[in-house]
Write a protein that holds these residues in place. Structure first.
Motif, mmCIF file in Angstrom:
data_model
loop_
_atom_site.group_PDB
_atom_site.id
_atom_site.type_symbol
_atom_site.label_atom_id
_atom_site.label_comp_id
_atom_site.label_asym_id
_atom_site.label_seq_id
_atom_site.Cartn_x
_atom_site.Cartn_y
_atom_site.Cartn_z
ATOM 1 N N VAL A 62 0.848 -1.193 0.000
ATOM 2 C CA VAL A 62 0.000 0.000 0.000
ATOM 3 C C VAL A 62 0.881 1.240 0.000
ATOM 4 O O VAL A 62 1.652 1.461 0.933
ATOM 5 C CB VAL A 62 -0.940 0.011 1.221
ATOM 6 C CG1 VAL A 62 -1.793 1.281 1.223
ATOM 7 C CG2 VAL A 62 -1.826 -1.231 1.224
ATOM 8 N N TYR A 63 0.779 2.038 -1.048
ATOM 9 C CA TYR A 63 1.512 3.297 -1.155
ATOM 10 C C TYR A 63 0.510 4.447 -1.175
ATOM 11 O O TYR A 63 -0.299 4.545 -2.111
ATOM 12 C CB TYR A 63 2.345 3.348 -2.437
ATOM 13 C CG TYR A 63 3.487 2.350 -2.512
ATOM 14 C CD1 TYR A 63 3.889 1.614 -1.394
ATOM 15 C CD2 TYR A 63 4.176 2.152 -3.695
ATOM 16 C CE1 TYR A 63 4.925 0.716 -1.460
ATOM 17 C CE2 TYR A 63 5.229 1.247 -3.772
ATOM 18 C CZ TYR A 63 5.598 0.531 -2.652
ATOM 19 O OH TYR A 63 6.633 -0.365 -2.715
ATOM 20 N N ASN A 64 0.543 5.279 -0.147
ATOM 21 C CA ASN A 64 -0.369 6.432 -0.092
ATOM 22 C C ASN A 64 -1.823 6.001 -0.302
ATOM 23 O O ASN A 64 -2.559 6.599 -1.086
ATOM 24 C CB ASN A 64 0.037 7.496 -1.114
ATOM 25 C CG ASN A 64 1.374 8.103 -0.790
ATOM 26 O OD1 ASN A 64 1.686 8.363 0.366
ATOM 27 N ND2 ASN A 64 2.187 8.333 -1.810
ATOM 28 N N PHE A 65 -2.204 4.935 0.401
ATOM 29 C CA PHE A 65 -3.575 4.435 0.427
ATOM 30 C C PHE A 65 -4.016 3.781 -0.886
ATOM 31 O O PHE A 65 -5.198 3.493 -1.057
ATOM 32 C CB PHE A 65 -4.574 5.544 0.799
ATOM 33 C CG PHE A 65 -4.220 6.266 2.057
ATOM 34 C CD1 PHE A 65 -4.412 5.670 3.299
ATOM 35 C CD2 PHE A 65 -3.657 7.532 2.009
ATOM 36 C CE1 PHE A 65 -4.066 6.326 4.456
ATOM 37 C CE2 PHE A 65 -3.306 8.193 3.172
ATOM 38 C CZ PHE A 65 -3.507 7.589 4.401
ATOM 39 N N GLN A 66 -3.077 3.509 -1.792
ATOM 40 C CA GLN A 66 -3.452 2.879 -3.060
ATOM 41 C C GLN A 66 -2.372 1.901 -3.491
ATOM 42 O O GLN A 66 -1.348 1.750 -2.836
ATOM 43 C CB GLN A 66 -3.658 3.935 -4.156
ATOM 44 C CG GLN A 66 -5.105 4.158 -4.570
ATOM 45 C CD GLN A 66 -5.742 2.904 -5.167
ATOM 46 O OE1 GLN A 66 -5.093 1.884 -5.404
ATOM 47 N NE2 GLN A 66 -7.043 2.979 -5.398
ATOM 48 N N ILE A 67 -2.642 1.196 -4.586
ATOM 49 C CA ILE A 67 -1.653 0.284 -5.135
ATOM 50 C C ILE A 67 -0.535 1.083 -5.796
ATOM 51 O O ILE A 67 -0.729 2.240 -6.169
ATOM 52 C CB ILE A 67 -2.293 -0.681 -6.157
ATOM 53 C CG1 ILE A 67 -2.891 0.088 -7.349
ATOM 54 C CG2 ILE A 67 -3.348 -1.553 -5.499
ATOM 55 C CD1 ILE A 67 -3.410 -0.808 -8.463
ATOM 56 N N PRO A 68 0.660 0.507 -5.940
ATOM 57 C CA PRO A 68 1.737 1.209 -6.643
ATOM 58 C C PRO A 68 1.333 1.551 -8.074
ATOM 59 O O PRO A 68 0.563 0.829 -8.717
ATOM 60 C CB PRO A 68 2.889 0.190 -6.630
ATOM 61 C CG PRO A 68 2.594 -0.709 -5.481
ATOM 62 C CD PRO A 68 1.091 -0.800 -5.425
ATOM 63 N N ALA A 69 1.883 2.656 -8.580
ATOM 64 C CA ALA A 69 1.559 3.086 -9.940
ATOM 65 C C ALA A 69 1.906 2.008 -10.960
ATOM 66 O O ALA A 69 1.199 1.833 -11.964
ATOM 67 C CB ALA A 69 2.301 4.383 -10.257
ATOM 68 N N ALA A 70 2.990 1.263 -10.703
ATOM 69 C CA ALA A 70 3.391 0.219 -11.653
ATOM 70 C C ALA A 70 2.355 -0.888 -11.737
ATOM 71 O O ALA A 70 2.103 -1.439 -12.814
ATOM 72 C CB ALA A 70 4.751 -0.358 -11.254
ATOM 73 N N LEU A 71 1.726 -1.222 -10.605
ATOM 74 C CA LEU A 71 0.679 -2.248 -10.618
ATOM 75 C C LEU A 71 -0.558 -1.733 -11.349
ATOM 76 O O LEU A 71 -1.218 -2.484 -12.081
ATOM 77 C CB LEU A 71 0.338 -2.674 -9.196
ATOM 78 C CG LEU A 71 -0.652 -3.836 -9.040
ATOM 79 C CD1 LEU A 71 -0.189 -5.065 -9.816
ATOM 80 C CD2 LEU A 71 -0.850 -4.171 -7.566
#
Length: 205
Positions: free
Chosen positions: A105-114
Motif C-alpha cells: 500500500v503506497y499512499n492508500f493505493q496500489i503502486p503506480a506500476a501495478l
C-alpha cells in the motif's frame, strides 16, 4: 481448489506479479514466497511465471489507445509493436490457473506500476467484452491470491482503497475467486506478519 491443470494432468500454472519497490525487504514479496511454497506443497507440480513490475511499465497513451481500438487485421506494424508488451502480459494471464499478486500500500493505493499492469491487461475483446447485458470478463476459471502489506492501513478499513479496487478489476476480467492474505498495520502491530503467515497456512486448497 480444483483447477484445470488437475483435470488435464499438467502443472499448476501460477502467475506471480510483484510490485513492491523494497526488494528483499518487501513484506508482500515475502508473503508471496510463502504462498508459492504452499501451492507447491499442495499441488506438487507447479510452474511459476514471474512478472516483476516494480521498475515501472509504460503508461497507456494515445498511441496505445489508437492501436487497441483498431481492428487487429488492420493494425500497422507500429501499432502491433505498441501492443506487444500488452499482448505478452495478457498471454501470461490467460495461461495462469492461479494469480499471486503482491499488493503493498503506497499512499492508500496500489503502486503506480501495478496500476499500469492492470491498464495494459484490461483490453476489450481480449480480457473482457461488451454484451447486451453489460461487460463480461473473459478470464473465467482462475483464482487470485493477494498478498497485502501496509504500514498503517487496516485491511477492509475506511482507508483501504486497494483491495476493493483490485477485487472489482479482477472480477471485471472474470476472476471472481479472490483471497486476501494481509500483513496490515505493521507499524502498529508487531504480529502482523505472523498473522499473515498463519493465514497462508489456512488458504483453501
Amino acid at each position: 481448489m480444483t483447477t484445470s491443470s488437475e483435470n488435464d494432468n499438467r502443472p499448476l500454472a501460477v502467475l506471480r506479479v510483484d510490485s513492491s519497490a523494497r526488494g528483499d525487504a518487501s513484506t508482500s514479496r515475502a508473503l508471496s514466497d510463502r504462498v508459492i511454497e504452499k501451492l507447491k506443497a499442495e499441488h506438487g507440480d507447479v510452474s511459476v511465471t514471474l512478472r516483476d513490475v516494480s521498475a515501472g511499465l509504460p503508461m497507456v497513451d494515445g498511441a496505445w489507445l489508437g492501436a487497441t481500438f483498431t481492428d487487429p487485421a488492420e493494425r500497422s506494424d507500429d501499432q502491433k509493436a505498441t501492443l506487444s508488451l500488452s499482448d505478452t502480459l495478457i498471454d501470461e494471464l490467460r495461461a495462469a490457473d492461479v494469480l499471486v499478486i503482491g499488493v503493498p500500500v503506497y499512499n492508500f493505493q496500489i503502486p503506480a506500476a501495478l496500476k499500469s499492469w492492470i491498464d495494459l491487461v484490461a483490453r476489450a475483446r481480449e480480457t473482457f467484452q461488451y454484451t447486451e447485458s453489460g461487460p463480461e470478463g473473459l478470464l473465467k476459471g482462475k483464482k487470485a491470491i493477494l498478498t497485502f502489506a501496509s504500514g498503517g492501513v487496516d485491511l477492509n478499513g475506511v482507508a483501504d482503497f486497494t483491495t476493493p479496487y483490485l477485487k472489482f478489476m479482477l472480477g471485471f476480467l472474470g476472476i471472481t475467486d479472490v483471497q486476501v492474505v494481509a500483513a496490515d498495520r505493521q507499524n502498529l502491530d508487531e504480529t502482523a506478519v505472523d498473522r499473515a503467515t498463519a493465514e497462508i497456512e489456512q488458504l483453501a486448497a
